[in-house]
Write a protein that holds these residues in place. Structure first.
Motif, PDB file in Angstrom:
ATOM      1  N   ASN A  45      13.124  53.141  77.821  1.00 37.11           N
ATOM      2  CA  ASN A  45      13.112  52.376  76.576  1.00 37.11           C
ATOM      3  C   ASN A  45      12.004  51.320  76.601  1.00 37.11           C
ATOM      4  O   ASN A  45      11.282  51.146  75.617  1.00 37.11           O
ATOM      5  CB  ASN A  45      14.473  51.727  76.353  1.00 37.11           C
ATOM      6  N   CYS A  75      11.356  56.282  63.617  1.00 36.63           N
ATOM      7  CA  CYS A  75      12.581  56.569  64.365  1.00 36.63           C
ATOM      8  C   CYS A  75      12.498  56.033  65.790  1.00 36.63           C
ATOM      9  O   CYS A  75      13.473  55.467  66.295  1.00 36.63           O
ATOM     10  CB  CYS A  75      12.860  58.065  64.388  1.00 36.63           C
ATOM     11  N   VAL A  76      11.343  56.209  66.440  1.00 38.29           N
ATOM     12  CA  VAL A  76      11.185  55.711  67.811  1.00 38.29           C
ATOM     13  C   VAL A  76      11.353  54.201  67.843  1.00 38.29           C
ATOM     14  O   VAL A  76      12.053  53.657  68.708  1.00 38.29           O
ATOM     15  CB  VAL A  76       9.819  56.131  68.404  1.00 38.29           C
ATOM     16  N   LEU A  78      12.965  52.254  65.710  1.00 35.83           N
ATOM     17  CA  LEU A  78      14.348  51.890  65.414  1.00 35.83           C
ATOM     18  C   LEU A  78      15.284  52.199  66.583  1.00 35.83           C
ATOM     19  O   LEU A  78      16.137  51.381  66.941  1.00 35.83           O
ATOM     20  CB  LEU A  78      14.820  52.590  64.144  1.00 35.83           C
ATOM     21  N   VAL A  79      15.115  53.358  67.201  1.00 35.21           N
ATOM     22  CA  VAL A  79      15.983  53.728  68.325  1.00 35.21           C
ATOM     23  C   VAL A  79      15.750  52.805  69.511  1.00 35.21           C
ATOM     24  O   VAL A  79      16.709  52.343  70.147  1.00 35.21           O
ATOM     25  CB  VAL A  79      15.774  55.208  68.720  1.00 35.21           C
ATOM     26  N   THR A  80      14.488  52.500  69.823  1.00 30.21           N
ATOM     27  CA  THR A  80      14.225  51.596  70.949  1.00 30.21           C
ATOM     28  C   THR A  80      14.781  50.205  70.666  1.00 30.21           C
ATOM     29  O   THR A  80      15.288  49.548  71.571  1.00 30.21           O
ATOM     30  CB  THR A  80      12.725  51.507  71.280  1.00 30.21           C
ATOM     31  N   VAL A  82      17.448  49.539  68.810  1.00 26.55           N
ATOM     32  CA  VAL A  82      18.911  49.628  68.935  1.00 26.55           C
ATOM     33  C   VAL A  82      19.317  49.652  70.407  1.00 26.55           C
ATOM     34  O   VAL A  82      20.246  48.952  70.814  1.00 26.55           O
ATOM     35  CB  VAL A  82      19.439  50.879  68.191  1.00 26.55           C
ATOM     36  N   VAL A  83      18.620  50.445  71.202  1.00 27.44           N
ATOM     37  CA  VAL A  83      18.943  50.513  72.638  1.00 27.44           C
ATOM     38  C   VAL A  83      18.727  49.150  73.282  1.00 27.44           C
ATOM     39  O   VAL A  83      19.551  48.668  74.073  1.00 27.44           O
ATOM     40  CB  VAL A  83      18.100  51.596  73.339  1.00 27.44           C
ATOM     41  N   SER A  84      17.634  48.499  72.940  1.00 28.58           N
ATOM     42  CA  SER A  84      17.338  47.191  73.511  1.00 28.58           C
ATOM     43  C   SER A  84      18.387  46.157  73.101  1.00 28.58           C
ATOM     44  O   SER A  84      18.910  45.420  73.938  1.00 28.58           O
ATOM     45  CB  SER A  84      15.951  46.743  73.071  1.00 28.58           C
ATOM     46  N   THR A  86      21.443  46.669  72.086  1.00 34.23           N
ATOM     47  CA  THR A  86      22.732  47.021  72.677  1.00 34.23           C
ATOM     48  C   THR A  86      22.775  46.630  74.149  1.00 34.23           C
ATOM     49  O   THR A  86      23.793  46.118  74.624  1.00 34.23           O
ATOM     50  CB  THR A  86      22.999  48.533  72.525  1.00 34.23           C
TER      51      THR A  86
END
Length: 89
Positions: A45, A75-76, A78-80, A82-84, A86
């Protein structure tokens, strides 16, 4: 971020090496496997954030967020994020 990840890897590898020499049975602990998987995920990430998200955000200065940005890159990012978020939570 790089320093934090490096320290995380060094300390984690230190524990694995210690377990290897002191009590190899501890290497079979599922909690250890989960921690290693989480550190790998956070490392990937972090690399994606540095390689894709941060340069994209710098390039967007003065424009609306995601202006003329391909869907895959959106998308990349946004996903990174969200992972960060979280992982910090």
């Amino acid at each position: 971020m790089r320093i934090g990840l490096a320290l995380l890897w060094i300390s984690g590898l230190g524990f694995v090496i210690r377990y290897w020499f002191v009590d190899p049975n501890l290497l079979a602990n599922p909690k250890l496997h989960a921690k290693i998987a989480i550190v790998i995920l956070l490392t990937i990430n972090g690399v994606l954030i540095e390689m894709i998200a941060l340069p994209l955000m710098r390039a967007q200065r003065g424009n609306p967020l995601f202006f003329a940005v391909p869907n895959f890159h959106q998308c990349v990012v946004l996903v990174t994020g969200v992972v960060s978020a979280t992982s910090w939570y």
